[in-house]
Motif scaffolding. Structure first.
Motif, short mmCIF file in Angstrom:
data_model
loop_
_atom_site.label_atom_id
_atom_site.label_comp_id
_atom_site.label_asym_id
_atom_site.label_seq_id
_atom_site.Cartn_x
_atom_site.Cartn_y
_atom_site.Cartn_z
N SER A 304 4.78 34.61 5.99
CA SER A 304 5.81 34.47 7.02
C SER A 304 6.43 35.83 7.33
N VAL A 305 6.75 36.02 8.61
CA VAL A 305 7.42 37.24 9.06
C VAL A 305 8.65 36.81 9.84
N HIS A 306 9.83 37.23 9.35
CA HIS A 306 11.09 36.78 9.94
C HIS A 306 11.92 37.96 10.44
N ASN A 307 12.49 37.79 11.62
CA ASN A 307 13.42 38.79 12.15
C ASN A 307 14.63 38.11 12.76
N GLN A 308 15.77 38.76 12.69
CA GLN A 308 16.96 38.28 13.37
C GLN A 308 16.89 38.69 14.84
N GLY A 309 17.69 38.01 15.65
CA GLY A 309 17.71 38.33 17.07
C GLY A 309 17.80 37.08 17.92
N SER A 310 17.75 37.28 19.21
CA SER A 310 17.84 36.15 20.14
C SER A 310 16.67 35.21 19.92
N PRO A 311 16.94 33.90 19.89
CA PRO A 311 15.86 32.93 19.66
C PRO A 311 14.92 32.84 20.85
N ILE A 312 13.72 32.37 20.61
CA ILE A 312 12.75 32.12 21.67
C ILE A 312 12.93 30.68 22.13
N GLU A 351 -9.87 28.97 9.41
CA GLU A 351 -9.49 27.57 9.19
C GLU A 351 -8.02 27.44 8.79
N GLY A 352 -7.21 28.31 9.36
CA GLY A 352 -5.78 28.27 9.09
C GLY A 352 -4.99 27.91 10.33
N THR A 353 -3.66 27.99 10.22
CA THR A 353 -2.77 27.69 11.34
C THR A 353 -1.70 28.76 11.44
N ILE A 354 -1.13 28.89 12.64
CA ILE A 354 0.00 29.80 12.84
C ILE A 354 1.05 29.05 13.65
N GLU A 355 2.29 29.11 13.19
CA GLU A 355 3.38 28.38 13.82
C GLU A 355 4.57 29.30 14.03
N ILE A 356 5.53 28.83 14.82
CA ILE A 356 6.73 29.60 15.08
C ILE A 356 7.95 28.71 14.89
N GLU A 357 8.98 29.27 14.27
CA GLU A 357 10.29 28.62 14.14
C GLU A 357 11.32 29.59 14.69
N SER A 358 12.13 29.14 15.62
CA SER A 358 13.12 30.03 16.24
C SER A 358 14.33 29.22 16.65
N ALA A 359 15.51 29.67 16.23
CA ALA A 359 16.74 28.94 16.54
C ALA A 359 17.91 29.91 16.56
N GLU A 360 18.94 29.56 17.31
CA GLU A 360 20.16 30.37 17.41
C GLU A 360 20.79 30.53 16.03
N GLY A 361 21.07 31.78 15.67
CA GLY A 361 21.70 32.07 14.38
C GLY A 361 20.74 32.15 13.22
N LYS A 362 19.48 31.73 13.42
CA LYS A 362 18.50 31.74 12.33
C LYS A 362 17.37 32.75 12.57
N GLY A 363 17.32 33.30 13.77
CA GLY A 363 16.26 34.26 14.07
C GLY A 363 14.93 33.58 14.36
N THR A 364 13.87 34.36 14.22
CA THR A 364 12.52 33.87 14.54
C THR A 364 11.59 34.14 13.36
N THR A 365 10.78 33.14 13.04
CA THR A 365 9.83 33.26 11.94
C THR A 365 8.46 32.80 12.40
N PHE A 366 7.45 33.65 12.19
CA PHE A 366 6.06 33.25 12.39
C PHE A 366 5.47 32.92 11.03
N ILE A 367 4.81 31.79 10.93
CA ILE A 367 4.30 31.30 9.66
C ILE A 367 2.79 31.10 9.76
N VAL A 368 2.05 31.82 8.93
CA VAL A 368 0.60 31.68 8.86
C VAL A 368 0.25 30.93 7.59
N LYS A 369 -0.62 29.92 7.72
CA LYS A 369 -1.09 29.17 6.55
C LYS A 369 -2.60 29.29 6.50
#
Length: 372
Positions: A304-312, A351-369
């Motif tokens: 996972s790679v996480h950064n603070q900032g405006s949500p997507i 054979e993996g997946t990549i997802e995104i989580e992004s919310a106000e106050g929580k920043g943005t995280t890309f998650i590779v499995k």
């Protein structure tokens, strides 16, 4: 034969013959109007449809004439010939830089109007004849527009592949020369840091060119070349972050389980990590750290790679992994808009997946499995 049916056939044959006899007149009126109404045609010595229009009008005349005397195979042949004319027109039009698909469609709209104008000067058209002409023109438009898009895509594809291929040579020469210069500097020399940064910039340029080449291969239905090997992902992540820290400063915080290994393409997984990390630098808050985590859970390796900032915004997240697509907030940033598209394809090839989580106050995280 009923009198009404005989009368309809006579009218149809009359309209068909009228169309054949007036094909030259239709062509002249159509060309004159097209040159008056389409700005792109001014620069052309010969209109593309001009070459195939007589053939098309002949096929249309066959379609209007009495079809009771034709077999289903003959009728299908007429349709196939008309389709070929439309595709040929679309292919030719795509080769002219001035033409757009809207102008191509307008050519056919003008043609339909001219055909009705010329035919109805001599004989009124029955509903059947009008329907055949309208259906034929609409089919020709669809065939031409579809072929126009395909040909234009192929032209752009060839241009991109040629451009990126030709760029690799000069970039490699510059990199080799810079590396030779680097060897001349002693540690502590003021020029050493500048030269190292130049090499880093060249590497990023080379990566952008490689992204274009790989995107071209994917659009052509090919796959990215993968060479699988046993890889210590924890060590790979450490090496990558050290390189990124040199380029971007100490922005990254790494949380990693030791000795996480995977059978993967080291080169391509490195591209995924570098892309996600550089994206976090580009779009995250400049004064906050970027957290990269690597751990194993439920028979999967999580990165996972996480950064603070405006949500997507959720309504724009779906386009992030599409080629050449960017969110409105990213339009002013540099780049091709290919990084996440390629990252997704690389991860899925593992054979993996990549997802995104992004919310106000929580920043943005890309998650590779990835499979463990």
């Amino acid at each position: 034969m009923p009198a009404s049916q005989s009368s309809e056939q006579t009218v149809s044959n009359s309209v068909s013959e009228c169309l054949r006899q007036n094909s030259k007149k239709i062509l002249e009126i159509w060309e004159r109007r097209t040159r008056d109404e389409l700005s792109a045609s001014i620069h052309q010595d010969s209109l593309a449809l001009q070459n195939s229009l007589p053939v098309y009008l002949n096929h249309l005349a066959d379609a209007i004439s009495d079809q009771t005397d034709k077999t289903s195979a003959q009728i299908e042949t007429i349709k196939l010939k008309s389709t070929h004319v439309g595709k040929q027109h679309g292919h030719e039009r795509a080769g002219y830089a001035d033409y757009t698909v809207s102008q191509l469609i307008l050519e056919y709209h003008i043609l339909r109007q001219v055909i009705f104008q010329v035919l109805e000067e001599e004989t009124p058209l029955e509903v059947r004849e009008r329907d055949i002409i309208i259906d034929s023109i609409e089919q020709a438009v669809n065939d031409a527009a579809t072929q126009f898009s395909h040909t234009l895509r192929d032209i752009q594809e060839m241009f991109m592949v040629t451009l990126t291929h030709d760029l690799r040579g000069p970039v490699n020469i510059v990199k080799m020369g810079t590396q030779l210069i680097l060897r001349r500097f002693e540690r502590g020399d003021a020029h050493l840091d500048i030269t190292v940064r130049m090499i880093s910039a060249i590497d990023r340029m080379d990566a952008m060119i490689q992204n274009l080449l790989d995107a071209s291969r994917l659009r052509a239905g090919q796959s990215i070349k993968l060479e699988f090997e046993e890889c210590n992902l924890a060590q790979l992540l450490k090496d990558i972050i050290e390189d990124l820290n040199f380029t971007y400063g100490d922005r990254f915080v790494v949380v990693s389980d030791p000795n996480i290994t995977s059978n993967c393409s080291r080169k391509q997984i490195r591209r995924v990590i570098e892309n996600l990390a550089s994206n976090a630098v580009k779009y995250g808050d400049t004064d906050t750290p970027i957290t990269v985590k690597l751990y194993e859970c439920n028979n999967h390796i999580h990165l996972s790679v996480h950064n603070q900032g405006s949500p997507i915004p959720s309504d724009t997240q779906s386009i992030l992994f599409q080629q050449f697509r960017r969110t409105p907030a990213a339009e002013e940033k540099t780049g091709w808009g290919l990084g996440l598209f390629l990252a997704k394809n690389i991860v899925e090839a593992h054979e993996g997946t990549i997802e995104i989580e992004s919310a106000e106050g929580k920043g943005t995280t890309f998650i590779v499995k990835l499979p463990a």
